[in-house]
Enzyme design. Structure first.
Site, PDB file in Angstrom:
ATOM      1  N   ASP A   1     115.823 142.532  18.240  1.00  0.00           N
ATOM      2  CA  ASP A   1     116.108 142.813  16.832  1.00  0.00           C
ATOM      3  C   ASP A   1     116.052 144.318  16.622  1.00  0.00           C
ATOM      4  OD1 ASP A   1     116.594 142.184  14.167  1.00  0.00           O
ATOM      5  OD2 ASP A   1     115.062 140.627  14.127  1.00  0.00           O
TER       6      ASP A   1
ATOM      7  N   HIS B   1     122.381 149.393  12.888  1.00  0.00           N
ATOM      8  CA  HIS B   1     121.249 148.568  12.441  1.00  0.00           C
ATOM      9  C   HIS B   1     120.720 147.667  13.553  1.00  0.00           C
ATOM     10  CE1 HIS B   1     121.342 149.364   8.035  1.00  0.00           C
ATOM     11  NE2 HIS B   1     122.527 149.833   8.376  1.00  0.00           N
TER      12      HIS B   1
HETATM   13  P1  ADQ Z   1     119.040 141.050   9.802  1.00  0.00           P
HETATM   14  O1  ADQ Z   1     119.402 140.565  11.154  1.00  0.00           O
HETATM   15  O2  ADQ Z   1     119.602 140.293   8.668  1.00  0.00           O
HETATM   16  O3  ADQ Z   1     119.382 142.601   9.622  1.00  0.00           O
HETATM   17  P2  ADQ Z   1     116.172 141.423   8.926  1.00  0.00           P
HETATM   18  O4  ADQ Z   1     115.954 142.873   9.023  1.00  0.00           O
HETATM   19  O5  ADQ Z   1     114.977 140.643   9.365  1.00  0.00           O
HETATM   20  O6  ADQ Z   1     117.396 140.967   9.799  1.00  0.00           O
HETATM   21  O7  ADQ Z   1     116.460 140.851   7.451  1.00  0.00           O
HETATM   22  C1  ADQ Z   1     117.196 141.488   6.522  1.00  0.00           C
HETATM   23  C2  ADQ Z   1     116.849 140.988   5.102  1.00  0.00           C
HETATM   24  O8  ADQ Z   1     117.291 139.640   4.849  1.00  0.00           O
HETATM   25  C3  ADQ Z   1     115.355 141.012   4.776  1.00  0.00           C
HETATM   26  O9  ADQ Z   1     115.183 141.781   3.626  1.00  0.00           O
HETATM   27  C4  ADQ Z   1     114.979 139.546   4.519  1.00  0.00           C
HETATM   28  O10 ADQ Z   1     114.007 139.361   3.497  1.00  0.00           O
HETATM   29  C5  ADQ Z   1     116.293 138.924   4.118  1.00  0.00           C
HETATM   30  N1  ADQ Z   1     116.281 137.516   4.505  1.00  0.00           N
HETATM   31  C6  ADQ Z   1     116.159 137.017   5.741  1.00  0.00           C
HETATM   32  N2  ADQ Z   1     116.143 135.662   5.686  1.00  0.00           N
HETATM   33  C7  ADQ Z   1     116.250 135.314   4.387  1.00  0.00           C
HETATM   34  C8  ADQ Z   1     116.263 134.049   3.675  1.00  0.00           C
HETATM   35  N3  ADQ Z   1     116.123 132.903   4.310  1.00  0.00           N
HETATM   36  N4  ADQ Z   1     116.406 134.076   2.337  1.00  0.00           N
HETATM   37  C9  ADQ Z   1     116.516 135.252   1.697  1.00  0.00           C
HETATM   38  N5  ADQ Z   1     116.482 136.451   2.294  1.00  0.00           N
HETATM   39  C10 ADQ Z   1     116.348 136.487   3.623  1.00  0.00           C
HETATM   40  C11 ADQ Z   1     119.957 143.648  10.441  1.00  0.00           C
HETATM   41  C12 ADQ Z   1     119.348 143.821  11.830  1.00  0.00           C
HETATM   42  C13 ADQ Z   1     117.840 144.035  11.728  1.00  0.00           C
HETATM   43  C14 ADQ Z   1     117.554 145.225  10.818  1.00  0.00           C
HETATM   44  C15 ADQ Z   1     118.296 145.090   9.501  1.00  0.00           C
HETATM   45  C16 ADQ Z   1     118.178 146.355   8.667  1.00  0.00           C
HETATM   46  O11 ADQ Z   1     119.637 142.672  12.635  1.00  0.00           O
HETATM   47  O12 ADQ Z   1     117.280 144.271  13.011  1.00  0.00           O
HETATM   48  O13 ADQ Z   1     116.153 145.262  10.554  1.00  0.00           O
HETATM   49  O14 ADQ Z   1     119.686 144.863   9.719  1.00  0.00           O
HETATM   50  O15 ADQ Z   1     118.541 147.490   9.394  1.00  0.00           O
END
Ligand code: ADQ
Length: 481
Positions: free
Chosen positions: A366, A158
């Site tokens: 990311d 991921h």
């Molecule tokens: P993350 O680093 O967690 O994921 P991201 O893909 O932006 O990053 O977010 C994942 C989920 O968390 C999103 O659905 C978002 O809505 C939710 N989220 C983020 N902040 C939140 C908050 N404050 N309150 C509630 N929900 C929140 C990792 C990798 C990413 C990759 C994903 C999926 O780091 O690059 O896109 O996995 O593969």
């Protein structure tokens, strides 16, 4: 068709898989429901050795079993907090300066992978396919192979895969890549990540890679591919519209008193570029006095991994920056940055996205960044906001309608904010439509189904085979003769 076994560091609860419109949990659960299967991993609890060794705990929902186990304090410290999040996470996000390496933690990481693999074996059937997720579980397939498991095993990363020069900083880099080569299929978020992996195989593992994603290294044959994770955009659009008149949105609107709104939502992580983002917003207020008092940045960032020192540092730094900028530009009735360390329900976030004029998503690195995709999907198509997106988010390769920025260039980001805030409706609509088409073309279902289709098509090692590249070639020669 055999069952699907999903393995990830954390397992979503049956309730979590139903509560949201587009989360990864929902996508993976959808695939599990299609074929029946098991979702296996850590429960999130730290438990005594006796409890840890007793599991896994099983919970069923229709044809899907959720199998979870606790971790002991030592395992949590070495496997999760240590090697996964204090070594692999920073290095894979190009932050060698924040990484540490401890032999005992690495040994713990491998030990926990082997222990988890051993636990899973009891739940496996011969024609199951196994889909392992993310950097916590790189040695998982190798551990299964060591116990004689010959099922098809795929891995999806991921987060970014770093270029070899960066990866070499982790002392056991070769052992890690060798472990990865025990998977039959490795999925990456972007072409850059896949290329970096191929580059390592060619230059540091005397491996070979052919144009169609077949690779051979460390005596094993494997396939690699790019599978861009997505969202279900129409579900998000429907959800954000449904909740647009809820009290939390009305309260926000009222408190803004007609000011424009820039929204940012991230886990509180140094890879997300929050300090640089705050400084770009400061540059906007500095360079465009007309926006002072007329635009607000809402940054939602719930703390994660707060027992890792680097996360405590970034939190302190952000509190300082938010306080400093607010001290400089606040008025009696105006606070430029509203910085909230809270987790919000998904439906609330989507409706807040819809209310804002700009989505400001600027990670330093990311894998994909689903927030960027959710922001686009949540917009009102008749009056959409503009996404300002880092060139270092995997999503930048797909979202051509976004204003792409370099997160190290605060003036460049400030100029993109100026442009976004002043963008005419026609252009906003055009850009939004381009991005919605991209999101629909490659939604979460496409990501999941194409990975699983490719994994199912990997030739299975013959019975009694050790699964090595040599043996597989011999099997093919035998089958052809
Ligand atoms: P993350 O680093 O967690 O994921 P991201 O893909 O932006 O990053 O977010 C994942 C989920 O968390 C999103 O659905 C978002 O809505 C939710 N989220 C983020 N902040 C939140 C908050 N404050 N309150 C509630 N929900 C929140 C990792 C990798 C990413 C990759 C994903 C999926 O780091 O690059 O896109 O996995 O593969």
């Amino acid at each position: 068709m055999g069952r699907l076994i999903v393995v990830s560091n954390r397992v979503a609860t049956p309730t979590e898989t139903k509560g949201s419109a587009g989360g990864l949990a929902v996508g993976v659960f959808g695939a599990l429901k299609d074929t029946g299967g098991v979702w296996f991993g850590w429960s999130g609890d730290v438990v005594s050795e006796t409890v840890a060794n007793a599991g896994p705990t099983l919970e069923t929902d229709g044809t899907v079993t959720f199998a979870t186990t606790g971790l002991t304090r030592k395992d949590y410290d070495q496997y999760y907090r240590g090697f996964s999040n204090a070594t692999l996470w920073p290095v894979f996000h190009y932050r060698n300066d924040l990484a540490r390496y401890e032999r005992e933690e690495y040994a713990g990481y491998r030990r926990v992978n082997a222990w988890l693999a051993h636990k899973l074996i009891k739940l496996l059937e011969p024609d199951d396919i196994i889909w392992v997720h993310d950097y916590h579980l790189i040695p998982f397939a190798e551990a299964l192979r060591a116990e004689g498991i010959r099922n098809r095993i795929g891995f999806f990363l991921h987060i970014p895969f770093p270029s070899p020069q960066i990866l070499l900083n982790i002392p056991p880099h070769e052992e890690l890549v060798k472990s990865l080569c025990c998977y039959d299929l490795i999925g990456f978020q972007t072409e850059n990540d896949e290329l970096a992996f191929h580059d390592y195989l060619r230059r540091h593992a005397r491996g070979t890679v052919s144009g169609d994603g077949h690779a051979e290294a460390f005596g094993r044959e494997l396939r690699t591919g790019v599978y861009r994770i997505g969202v279900f955009p129409d579900d998000i659009a429907e959800q954000s519209k449904r909740y647009e008149s809820r009290q939390h949105v009305l309260d926000l609107k009222q408190s803004l008193e007609g000011r424009k709104l820039i929204m940012s939502v991230d886990r509180l992580d140094y890879s997300k570029g929050l300090v640089e983002r705050f400084r770009a917003f400061e540059a906007l207020l500095e360079r465009s006095p007309e926006w002072r008092g007329n635009v607000t940045l809402v940054q939602i960032a719930p703390p994660t991994r707060s027992d890792v020192t680097t996360y405590q540092d970034i939190r302190q730094q952000l509190e300082y920056e938010a306080g400093r900028i607010n001290g400089k530009y606040s008025g009696l009735d105006y606070t430029p940055i509203r910085y909230l360390n809270q987790q919000y329900d998904r439906w609330k976030l989507m409706s807040l996205f819809r209310e804002s004029q700009v989505g400001f998503v600027t990670p330093l690195h990311d894998g994909m960044n689903l927030v960027a995709k959710e922001y686009v999907a949540a917009q009102n198509p008749d009056d959409p906001g503009v996404l300002v997106l880092s060139m270092f988010a995997g999503a930048a390769a797909e979202l051509e309608g976004a204003l792409i920025v370099n997160p190290h260039d605060s003036i460049g980001m400030c100029e993109a904010l100026q442009r976004a805030l002043a963008m005419p409706l026609d252009e906003r609509k055009r850009r939004h439509e381009i991005d919605m088409q991209a999101l629909r073309k490659n939604d979460l279902g496409v990501w999941r189904d194409s990975f699983l289709r490719d994994l199912r098509s990997v030739p299975l090692a013959a019975p009694g085979s050790d699964g090595s590249a040599e043996k597989k070639k011999q099997d093919r020669r035998d089958a052809a003769s």
